[in-house]
Design a protein around this motif. Structure first.
Motif, short mmCIF file in Angstrom:
data_model
loop_
_atom_site.label_atom_id
_atom_site.label_comp_id
_atom_site.label_asym_id
_atom_site.label_seq_id
_atom_site.Cartn_x
_atom_site.Cartn_y
_atom_site.Cartn_z
N HIS A 181 0.37 6.55 0.73
CA HIS A 181 1.74 6.51 1.25
C HIS A 181 1.78 5.82 2.61
O HIS A 181 0.79 5.75 3.33
CB HIS A 181 2.31 7.93 1.35
N TRP A 234 -0.12 2.06 -5.76
CA TRP A 234 0.70 1.64 -4.62
C TRP A 234 0.52 0.18 -4.24
O TRP A 234 1.29 -0.34 -3.42
CB TRP A 234 0.45 2.56 -3.44
N PHE A 279 6.95 1.13 0.94
CA PHE A 279 5.67 1.79 0.69
C PHE A 279 4.69 0.81 0.04
O PHE A 279 3.50 0.78 0.41
CB PHE A 279 5.88 3.00 -0.23
N THR A 334 1.41 12.16 -5.14
CA THR A 334 1.15 10.83 -5.68
C THR A 334 0.20 11.00 -6.85
O THR A 334 -0.36 12.08 -7.06
CB THR A 334 0.53 9.86 -4.65
N TYR A 353 9.95 12.80 -1.88
CA TYR A 353 9.00 11.69 -1.91
C TYR A 353 7.84 11.93 -2.87
O TYR A 353 6.90 11.14 -2.90
CB TYR A 353 8.47 11.42 -0.51
#
Length: 331
Positions: free
Chosen positions: A152, A183, A196, A233, A271
């Motif tokens: 993140h 990501w 992000f 995540t 989030y």
């Protein structure tokens, strides 16, 4: 005196009486000049012993999250306000810390997470890591490893400095392969989290050849064991750190808040990649930490983020550790 308001005449009377009783310093001292407001704080680091190792917590600065009603979901506004109010916290804005752990084992210097870097997505109060690291007397060139709970924006942002070069030129990087793959893939991240994605690409891709992917349960550095905790995540990981007889669990983003996600761990966080999975993982981890009475370090908990988790009804409670009771390292 029956009147709660103390008048100037009353104070003068006290001064005169003090003079009569021989306290001449109080009665006759000259008027002191007004001093300017300093508007500064002490350097933001805290050092303590962890077994045979030395631990230092530094700060990347506070992270203003904004309206807690928009971030913490699955609870009525009234119930959320009641939880915050009963803990003497504001209902209009939530502010998170960014507590970065620096572990010196004697052989290696290891940093856990590294803040927002150059991103100002949450304002100008972040991106302080390199400054507070220097205040703590630790040189970036001496850091051997950067360990990340996840990719993140506020956990991998300090890998690459403002000049576009690695902030830690001699450090090996450690992260879960699942988080790295997610990501740094624009299609997987999606348009809502473009910042992000850009942060992950900026900070991880230039040093891809220096990244090692750890496995669940692996002791990938001496005394540092990875424990996969997905939900926040896809590859979120916490770390059990052991040195001699002392243990510390670095919990990353298992909980962003010392009250809301602890007392009611099934509350969801905006989030989270998978909020339902994150809540189940949170309960499992908090149960483990409470049962084992393991000391924790919360990345987003009030400075310096050290404490314990205990069971409390259907939820848990965070018990911050008074820092003066710890084995504080000499400065």
């Amino acid at each position: 005196m029956t009147n709660a308001v103390v008048s100037r005449r009353s104070l003068l009377g006290v001064g005169a009486a003090a003079g009569l009783y021989g306290l001449t310093g109080l009665a006759s001292s000259p008027v002191l000049a007004k001093g300017p407001f300093l508007n500064t704080q002490a350097p933001t680091f805290f050092r303590f012993k962890l077994g045979a190792a030395e631990a230092t917590i530094i700060s990347d600065g506070i992270l203003p999250l904004g309206d807690p009603h928009a971030a913490f979901l699955g609870i009525s506004p009234g119930d959320l306000d009641a939880m915050l109010t009963s803990n003497f916290l504001p209902v209009g804005a939530a502010t998170l810390e960014q507590n970065i752990l620096v572990l010196n084992t004697g052989d290696k210097i290891i940093i856990f997470d590294n803040g927002m870097g150059v991103s100002k997505l949450f304002g100008d109060t972040t991106g302080k890591m390199l400054m507070t690291l220097k205040q703590a007397g630790i040189e970036a060139k001496d850091v051997d490893a950067l360990v990340m709970t996840h990719a993140h924006i506020d956990h991998c942002g300090g890998v690459i400095g403002p000049d576009g070069k690695p902030s830690f030129p001699n450090a090996e990087l450690f992260i879960s392969e699942a988080d790295f793959a997610f990501w740094t893939d624009e299609a997987k991240v999606g348009p809502n989290y473009k910042a992000f994605y850009e942060q992950a690409v900026r900070n991880l891709m230039p040093v891809k050849d220096r990244i090692t992917f750890f496995k669940d349960g692996q002791e990938f550095l001496p005394g540092v064991q990875a424990m996969f905790t997905p939900g926040h995540t896809v590859g979120h990981t916490i770390f059990l750190i052991q040195s001699s007889k002392d243990q510390l669990c670095y919990i990353g983003d298992i909980s962003h808040h010392p009250v809301l996600l602890i007392e009611k761990p099934l509350i969801e966080f905006a989030y989270d990649t998978d909020p339902k999975q994150a809540a189940k993982t949170r309960v499992r981890v908090l149960d483990m930490l409470a049962a084992n009475r393991t000391r924790i370090l919360g990345y987003h908990f009030p400075w310096p983020g050290i404490g314990h988790i205990g069971k409390a009804g259907d939820g848990f409670r965070y018990f911050p550790t008074a820092v003066h009771t710890m084995d504080v390292a000499p400065l």
